[in-house]
Design a protein around this motif. Structure first.
Motif, mmCIF file in Angstrom:
data_model
loop_
_atom_site.group_PDB
_atom_site.id
_atom_site.type_symbol
_atom_site.label_atom_id
_atom_site.label_comp_id
_atom_site.label_asym_id
_atom_site.label_seq_id
_atom_site.Cartn_x
_atom_site.Cartn_y
_atom_site.Cartn_z
ATOM 1 N N PHE A 101 0.866 -1.173 0.000
ATOM 2 C CA PHE A 101 0.000 0.000 0.000
ATOM 3 C C PHE A 101 0.911 1.233 0.000
ATOM 4 C CE2 PHE A 101 -2.014 -3.522 2.162
ATOM 5 C CZ PHE A 101 -3.209 -3.637 1.468
ATOM 6 N N ASP A 102 0.369 2.370 0.340
ATOM 7 C CA ASP A 102 1.171 3.594 0.405
ATOM 8 C C ASP A 102 1.636 3.782 1.851
ATOM 9 O OD1 ASP A 102 2.353 6.021 0.091
ATOM 10 O OD2 ASP A 102 0.538 7.105 -0.470
ATOM 11 N N LEU A 103 2.754 3.146 2.213
ATOM 12 C CA LEU A 103 3.289 3.232 3.565
ATOM 13 C C LEU A 103 3.984 4.585 3.703
ATOM 14 C CD1 LEU A 103 3.819 1.917 6.306
ATOM 15 C CD2 LEU A 103 5.805 0.772 5.303
ATOM 16 N N ARG A 104 3.343 5.502 4.409
ATOM 17 C CA ARG A 104 3.838 6.873 4.499
ATOM 18 C C ARG A 104 4.940 7.036 5.538
ATOM 19 N NH1 ARG A 104 -0.096 10.692 2.515
ATOM 20 N NH2 ARG A 104 -0.664 9.816 0.491
ATOM 21 N N GLU A 105 4.743 6.426 6.692
ATOM 22 C CA GLU A 105 5.725 6.573 7.776
ATOM 23 C C GLU A 105 5.827 5.278 8.559
ATOM 24 O OE1 GLU A 105 5.916 10.241 10.275
ATOM 25 O OE2 GLU A 105 3.994 10.642 9.302
ATOM 26 N N MET A 106 7.021 5.086 9.152
ATOM 27 C CA MET A 106 7.237 3.957 10.042
ATOM 28 C C MET A 106 8.195 4.414 11.135
ATOM 29 S SD MET A 106 9.027 0.283 9.298
ATOM 30 C CE MET A 106 10.570 1.050 8.907
ATOM 31 N N VAL A 107 7.869 4.117 12.381
ATOM 32 C CA VAL A 107 8.752 4.414 13.507
ATOM 33 C C VAL A 107 8.903 3.135 14.312
ATOM 34 C CG1 VAL A 107 9.118 5.825 15.562
ATOM 35 C CG2 VAL A 107 7.925 6.801 13.600
ATOM 36 N N ARG A 108 10.155 2.734 14.563
ATOM 37 C CA ARG A 108 10.419 1.517 15.335
ATOM 38 C C ARG A 108 11.306 1.845 16.520
ATOM 39 N NH1 ARG A 108 11.513 -3.112 10.797
ATOM 40 N NH2 ARG A 108 12.208 -4.249 12.619
ATOM 41 N N THR A 109 11.042 1.179 17.643
ATOM 42 C CA THR A 109 11.789 1.472 18.872
ATOM 43 C C THR A 109 13.165 0.845 18.902
ATOM 44 O OG1 THR A 109 10.881 -0.473 19.989
ATOM 45 C CG2 THR A 109 9.684 1.607 20.254
ATOM 46 N N GLY A 110 13.390 -0.231 18.185
ATOM 47 C CA GLY A 110 14.590 -1.031 18.392
ATOM 48 C C GLY A 110 14.301 -2.069 19.458
ATOM 49 N N LYS A 111 15.218 -3.008 19.624
ATOM 50 C CA LYS A 111 14.982 -4.136 20.526
ATOM 51 C C LYS A 111 15.074 -3.721 21.995
ATOM 52 C CE LYS A 111 16.860 -7.865 17.700
ATOM 53 N NZ LYS A 111 17.897 -8.880 17.634
ATOM 54 N N VAL A 112 14.209 -4.332 22.794
ATOM 55 C CA VAL A 112 14.376 -4.343 24.238
ATOM 56 C C VAL A 112 14.479 -5.805 24.643
ATOM 57 C CG1 VAL A 112 13.300 -2.139 24.756
ATOM 58 C CG2 VAL A 112 11.879 -4.160 24.605
ATOM 59 N N VAL A 113 15.333 -6.090 25.615
ATOM 60 C CA VAL A 113 15.638 -7.478 25.993
ATOM 61 C C VAL A 113 15.498 -7.645 27.495
ATOM 62 C CG1 VAL A 113 17.433 -9.248 26.001
ATOM 63 C CG2 VAL A 113 17.267 -7.687 24.084
ATOM 64 N N MET A 114 14.913 -8.766 27.904
ATOM 65 C CA MET A 114 14.864 -9.129 29.313
ATOM 66 C C MET A 114 15.093 -10.639 29.435
ATOM 67 S SD MET A 114 11.886 -8.491 32.151
ATOM 68 C CE MET A 114 12.243 -6.762 32.299
ATOM 69 N N ALA A 115 15.958 -11.032 30.357
ATOM 70 C CA ALA A 115 16.258 -12.451 30.553
ATOM 71 C C ALA A 115 15.013 -13.188 31.048
ATOM 72 C CB ALA A 115 17.388 -12.602 31.560
ATOM 73 N N ARG A 116 14.865 -14.426 30.608
ATOM 74 C CA ARG A 116 13.724 -15.235 31.038
ATOM 75 C C ARG A 116 13.922 -15.764 32.448
ATOM 76 N NH1 ARG A 116 10.151 -16.601 27.072
ATOM 77 N NH2 ARG A 116 10.827 -16.222 24.920
ATOM 78 N N GLY A 117 12.811 -16.089 33.094
ATOM 79 C CA GLY A 117 12.852 -16.727 34.417
ATOM 80 C C GLY A 117 13.483 -15.849 35.471
ATOM 81 N N THR A 118 14.258 -16.463 36.363
ATOM 82 C CA THR A 118 14.854 -15.733 37.482
ATOM 83 C C THR A 118 16.208 -15.126 37.140
ATOM 84 O OG1 THR A 118 15.831 -17.801 38.291
ATOM 85 C CG2 THR A 118 13.697 -17.152 39.215
ATOM 86 N N ASP A 119 16.713 -15.369 35.915
ATOM 87 C CA ASP A 119 17.996 -14.785 35.528
ATOM 88 C C ASP A 119 17.908 -13.268 35.486
ATOM 89 O OD1 ASP A 119 18.930 -17.334 35.246
ATOM 90 O OD2 ASP A 119 18.734 -17.371 33.062
ATOM 91 N N VAL A 120 18.999 -12.622 35.833
ATOM 92 C CA VAL A 120 19.071 -11.160 35.786
ATOM 93 C C VAL A 120 19.528 -10.742 34.402
ATOM 94 C CG1 VAL A 120 20.168 -9.115 36.790
ATOM 95 C CG2 VAL A 120 19.575 -11.071 38.240
ATOM 96 N N THR A 121 18.903 -9.731 33.838
ATOM 97 C CA THR A 121 19.229 -9.273 32.483
ATOM 98 C C THR A 121 20.625 -8.665 32.456
ATOM 99 O OG1 THR A 121 16.915 -8.824 32.116
ATOM 100 C CG2 THR A 121 18.466 -7.829 30.573
#
Length: 195
Positions: free
Chosen positions: A175-195
């Motif tokens: 279609f006519d995609l006029r604009e796109m804004v993306r944040t970039g990745k955010v990451v968090m460790a699964r379970g009880t692990d600390v990120t």
């Protein structure tokens, strides 16, 4: 009012072990370019972002995405998530250099970790009334939601992996995609692990 005591890097060498482990995961790639997600915990001070970006620019590498937010439990610190591409050995050196910066508490390569990785994107699509239902159906398949609609455009919001955002961008580009804004990745460790 007294400023809280600043955190420093651990003395036990754990951060160096983490960087070494990140390097060992990429050694077998034979210098192939790989996309890497680096997590940093830093003291919240002016100039920290500039010093971090200089580590990349000195080696001629581009930061593809960068997300910064306050760290939740630790006062006066921020969490940075940086995405970049390059050979594994060079990325290993970058992680080691980041870990040596004064205000960096720890640097970690999350590329191969068991972690929750998400990205947010907003897409503004210009479409006719006849095309509108098709755009809404595509958005629904990608579990997105409409956040704005006018006579000429629809703006949709989607969260998910980078691959999901790329796929939706490709679908909406018809279609006519006029604009796109993306944040970039955010990451968090699964379970009880600390990120």
């Amino acid at each position: 009012m007294e400023r809280p005591q600043e955190l420093t890097r651990p003395e036990n060498g754990r951060s160096t072990e983490v960087a070494d482990a990140a390097y060992r995961r990429g050694v077998g790639l034979g210098g192939e370019v790989r996309k890497t997600t680096i997590g940093l915990l830093v003291n919240d001070r002016p100039g920290v972002l500039m010093r971090i970006s200089q580590v990349f620019s000195r080696r001629g590498y581009n930061i593809e995405s960068l997300v910064v937010s306050p760290a939740h439990v630790i006062p006066q610190t921020s969490r940075m998530t940086i995405t970049c591409s390059g050979p594994a050995d060079v990325l290993h050196q970058i992680i080691l250099q980041l870990d040596k910066l004064v205000d960096v508490i720890h640097a970690h390569d999350h590329t191969d970790d068991a972690a929750v990785t998400r990205e947010l994107a907003l897409f503004k699509v210009a479409c006719t009334i006849a095309q509108r239902s098709e755009v809404l159906q595509i958005t629904e398949v990608f579990r997105g939601k409409t956040v704005d609609i006018s006579d000429e455009t629809i703006t949709v919001e989607v969260t998910g992996t980078t691959e999901k955002m790329d796929a939706l961008e490709k679908m909406l580009a018809r279609f006519d995609l006029r604009e796109m804004v993306r944040t970039g990745k955010v990451v968090m460790a699964r379970g009880t692990d600390v990120t």
